[in-house]
Design a protein around this motif. Structure first.
Motif, PDB file in Angstrom:
ATOM      1  N   LEU A   1      -4.765  15.327  -6.237  1.00 30.03           N
ATOM      2  CA  LEU A   1      -5.691  15.504  -5.117  1.00 30.03           C
ATOM      3  C   LEU A   1      -4.942  15.768  -3.818  1.00 30.03           C
TER       4      LEU A   1
ATOM      5  N   GLU B   1      -8.920  15.697   0.031  1.00 34.00           N
ATOM      6  CA  GLU B   1      -9.723  15.275  -1.115  1.00 34.00           C
ATOM      7  C   GLU B   1      -9.665  13.756  -1.286  1.00 34.00           C
TER       8      GLU B   1
ATOM      9  N   HIS C   1     -15.152  20.087  -1.727  1.00 37.83           N
ATOM     10  CA  HIS C   1     -14.119  19.087  -2.021  1.00 37.83           C
ATOM     11  C   HIS C   1     -14.534  18.234  -3.222  1.00 37.83           C
TER      12      HIS C   1
ATOM     13  N   ASN D   1     -14.020  20.017  -6.482  1.00 37.73           N
ATOM     14  CA  ASN D   1     -12.597  20.014  -6.840  1.00 37.73           C
ATOM     15  C   ASN D   1     -12.158  18.646  -7.352  1.00 37.73           C
ATOM     16  N   ILE D   2     -12.629  17.598  -6.687  1.00 36.25           N
ATOM     17  CA  ILE D   2     -12.282  16.235  -7.093  1.00 36.25           C
ATOM     18  C   ILE D   2     -12.784  15.969  -8.502  1.00 36.25           C
TER      19      ILE D   2
END
Length: 155
Positions: free
Chosen positions: A8, A12, A42, A45-46
């Motif tokens: 991350l 993030e 975000h 993506n996390i």
């Protein structure tokens, strides 16, 4: 093997820490001075990096990975009922046995559908139980309820 949290970015990690505090996307955006759309990006993506499918799993991951302090897992100040003090009895007494069961499964990150299957009840019944739980513990969404369950040792 590299921990998923190591993948991350700093931003993030900030978003994930705020998510684990039970903050909504809007409040995360305000706190970080970014748009809600950026928060959603975000979060996507996390989820991908840590293998989560929704915000409750991500919040629980942050807790288990030690990315937050136990005291941070509290609902926002606007929530009607505060979390109990450390010396207070657990939240269980105000919840029925079925509600505690639903809350426990929710805290494990299960969807309404999976909770219903596990308890052999309908999804509508799960939603009704969750509404009652939210009202009783002062949560406004499932992530706050999951964090509350973890804090109250119901998970």
């Amino acid at each position: 093997m590299e921990e998923p949290a190591a993948k991350l970015t700093c931003r993030e990690l900030e978003v994930l820490r705020l998510l684990a505090q039970g903050l909504s996307n809007r409040l995360i955006a305000r706190k970080l001075d970014i748009s809600e759309k950026t928060v959603k990006n975000h979060l996507s993506n996390i989820y991908c990096k840590i293998g989560a499918t929704h915000r409750t799993q991500a919040a629980l991951y942050a807790q288990y990975a030690g990315l937050t302090d136990p005291g941070e897992a509290a609902p926002p100040a606007s929530a009607p009922a505060p979390l109990p003090e450390k010396d207070a009895p657990p939240a269980g007494p105000c919840l029925t046995a079925r509600e505690r069961g639903v809350l426990c499964l929710l805290a494990w990150g299960l969807s309404n559908r999976l909770i219903a299957q596990r308890l052999d009840i309908s999804e509508k019944t799960v939603k009704n139980h969750l509404s009652n739980i939210y009202c009783k513990i002062g949560a406004t969404h499932r992530t706050q309820a999951a964090l509350y369950a973890q804090y109250a040792d119901l998970a």
